[in-house]
Design an enzyme around this catalytic site. Sequence first.
Site, mmCIF file in Angstrom:
data_model
loop_
_atom_site.group_PDB
_atom_site.id
_atom_site.type_symbol
_atom_site.label_atom_id
_atom_site.label_comp_id
_atom_site.label_asym_id
_atom_site.label_seq_id
_atom_site.Cartn_x
_atom_site.Cartn_y
_atom_site.Cartn_z
ATOM 1 N N GLN A 1 -43.076 -26.647 -44.929
ATOM 2 C CA GLN A 1 -42.561 -24.658 -43.974
ATOM 3 C C GLN A 1 -42.018 -24.576 -42.771
ATOM 4 O O GLN A 1 -43.186 -24.886 -41.464
ATOM 5 C CB GLN A 1 -43.518 -24.096 -44.716
ATOM 6 C CG GLN A 1 -43.605 -22.360 -44.389
ATOM 7 C CD GLN A 1 -44.183 -21.174 -44.731
ATOM 8 O OE1 GLN A 1 -44.980 -21.321 -44.024
ATOM 9 N NE2 GLN A 1 -44.365 -20.464 -45.689
ATOM 10 N N GLY B 1 -39.579 -16.498 -44.399
ATOM 11 C CA GLY B 1 -39.202 -15.560 -44.133
ATOM 12 C C GLY B 1 -40.056 -13.813 -44.546
ATOM 13 O O GLY B 1 -39.553 -13.189 -45.017
ATOM 14 N N TYR C 1 -43.704 -11.803 -39.761
ATOM 15 C CA TYR C 1 -42.829 -12.575 -38.720
ATOM 16 C C TYR C 1 -41.379 -12.986 -38.172
ATOM 17 O O TYR C 1 -40.676 -11.662 -38.850
ATOM 18 C CB TYR C 1 -43.384 -15.092 -38.655
ATOM 19 C CG TYR C 1 -44.574 -14.340 -39.221
ATOM 20 C CD1 TYR C 1 -45.288 -14.585 -38.416
ATOM 21 C CD2 TYR C 1 -45.683 -14.885 -40.577
ATOM 22 C CE1 TYR C 1 -46.800 -14.195 -39.218
ATOM 23 C CE2 TYR C 1 -46.663 -14.823 -41.183
ATOM 24 C CZ TYR C 1 -47.377 -15.102 -40.050
ATOM 25 O OH TYR C 1 -49.099 -14.874 -40.417
HETATM 26 C C1 LIG Z 1 -55.701 -19.255 -45.438
HETATM 27 C C2 LIG Z 1 -54.806 -18.824 -45.889
HETATM 28 C C3 LIG Z 1 -53.618 -19.710 -44.733
HETATM 29 C C4 LIG Z 1 -51.640 -18.780 -45.554
HETATM 30 N N1 LIG Z 1 -51.571 -19.872 -44.728
HETATM 31 C C5 LIG Z 1 -49.577 -19.097 -44.794
HETATM 32 C C6 LIG Z 1 -49.042 -20.107 -44.141
HETATM 33 O O1 LIG Z 1 -49.193 -20.743 -43.572
HETATM 34 N N2 LIG Z 1 -47.535 -19.584 -45.062
HETATM 35 C C7 LIG Z 1 -47.545 -18.909 -45.873
HETATM 36 O O2 LIG Z 1 -46.255 -18.288 -46.403
HETATM 37 N N3 LIG Z 1 -48.196 -18.273 -46.294
HETATM 38 C C8 LIG Z 1 -49.761 -18.144 -46.430
HETATM 39 N N4 LIG Z 1 -50.409 -17.475 -46.553
HETATM 40 C C9 LIG Z 1 -50.576 -17.505 -48.530
HETATM 41 C C10 LIG Z 1 -50.194 -17.626 -49.280
HETATM 42 O O3 LIG Z 1 -49.503 -19.032 -49.390
HETATM 43 C C11 LIG Z 1 -50.297 -17.015 -50.573
HETATM 44 O O4 LIG Z 1 -49.666 -16.531 -50.874
HETATM 45 C C12 LIG Z 1 -51.935 -16.132 -50.683
HETATM 46 O O5 LIG Z 1 -52.996 -16.757 -50.595
HETATM 47 C C13 LIG Z 1 -51.958 -16.109 -51.871
HETATM 48 O O6 LIG Z 1 -52.088 -16.742 -53.125
HETATM 49 P P1 LIG Z 1 -54.301 -16.704 -52.920
HETATM 50 O O7 LIG Z 1 -54.055 -15.622 -53.889
HETATM 51 O O8 LIG Z 1 -52.697 -17.920 -54.796
HETATM 52 O O9 LIG Z 1 -54.275 -16.970 -52.563
HETATM 53 C C14 LIG Z 1 -52.222 -18.290 -46.481
HETATM 54 C C15 LIG Z 1 -52.719 -17.248 -47.188
HETATM 55 C C16 LIG Z 1 -54.073 -17.681 -46.971
HETATM 56 C C17 LIG Z 1 -55.982 -18.033 -47.182
#
Ligand SMILES: Cc1cc2nc3c(=O)[nH]c(=O)nc-3n(C[C@H](O)[C@H](O)[C@H](O)COP(=O)(O)O)c2cc1C
Length: 379
Positions: A103, A185, A189
């Site tokens: 990513q 995207g 950010y």
């Molecule tokens: C600790 C943490 C770090 C994350 N870092 C990113 C990231 O680097 N890039 C991104 O697109 N989303 C990031 N997210 C969002 C996750 O990819 C995901 O879309 C979000 O947690 C919702 O999914 P879930 O309910 O299954 O956790 C992050 C989420 C968490 C919890």
Amino acid sequence: MTSADPLLTGFTLAGVPLRNRYVMSPMTREFSPGGVPGDDVAGYYERRAQHGFGLIVTEGIGIDDAAAVDKPGIPLLHDAASIAAWKRVTDRVHAADGVILAQLWHQGPFRDPRGSRHPHIAGLRPSGIWGPGDGVVSITREQVEYLLAETRPMSESEIGDVIAAYGRAAAAAVEAGFDGVELHGAHGYLIDSFLWSYTNRRSDHWGGDIGARTRFAAEVVHSVRGSLGLRPLMFRFSQHKQQDYKARLATTPGELEALLGPLADAGVDAFDASARSFDLPAFEGSPLTLAGWARKLTARPTMAVGGVGLGKPFRPSDGGASLVEGVNNLDRVRERFAAGEFDLIGVGRAALNDPRWIERIAAGEPPLPFDPANLLRLT
Ligand SMILES: Cc1cc2nc3c(=O)[nH]c(=O)nc-3n(C[C@H](O)[C@H](O)[C@H](O)COP(=O)(O)O)c2cc1C
């Protein structure tokens, strides 16, 4: 694992076969001192491949720009050490029959230079604007106050440099053995800040109506596609912003089409529709989700994400760091899948928490609760 689960059927993503539809969603971990992921990071991704994830999207990786990312533990991918380190990660994932996308990340307005590797270099913003300042956000009030101070808009040459840096990052990803890339995207950010009318008020050709605001993202897609060849290019977008969780990028399906259409034309193979809940309707008057609309409007494969395997959606105010009960909500996921809303299902916190999550579900075991302590280690 039972073959009765349609999410365990194979899928081909831009020519790359995936063994199932479960995707480890990108999650920043900050375990890469000096921007170089070590053996512990390699093991963390390797375990997700060994225990069955069809696709892994890495944590956000900073592109080659001094203003790309803030925290020093965020990985990079542009010098010999970081490229060699990621090659060790991709080799181990491939040896476990996994597929892995890098990513690519530029934080744009959201970067807090204080405490970053380059504290004297300000963040890059299309119009110098951070966001509204009174929304539900993922950072402290002190940070909001600091970041709210307006900076100067990006210059034409800065825009060109960043677009070129994305292309170099994709070339580095290929060199490091990644199967393809995902462009971040979403979430306010840099790329998203060009898409969003609140942060993009430019009167030149990088701003204007929704089609014009897509131009920067489309140029980034072109630049990345030039380095990737035919390898998969996934694009993550979201309605919500970290500067304001209630913000909306598109208020109608027509606006969403104006935004995603040019990106599909520029070479995006699949869209990753980031939402807090995978089954949240995107617009009034229809149950279709963001992933469902993206698939319908672009005819590209999509990934849905948000709350899979957990009792509560991601909480922006604590960065997702709350204890949440594990639930098996895959029946609801399968319903949406059967309705043709998406091709891939992203698993975020549940995958971070438990590398064996897919096997546990398939064996009929209850999923583990999400333990925020796991944010502080690589399980
Ligand atoms: C600790 C943490 C770090 C994350 N870092 C990113 C990231 O680097 N890039 C991104 O697109 N989303 C990031 N997210 C969002 C996750 O990819 C995901 O879309 C979000 O947690 C919702 O999914 P879930 O309910 O299954 O956790 C992050 C989420 C968490 C919890």
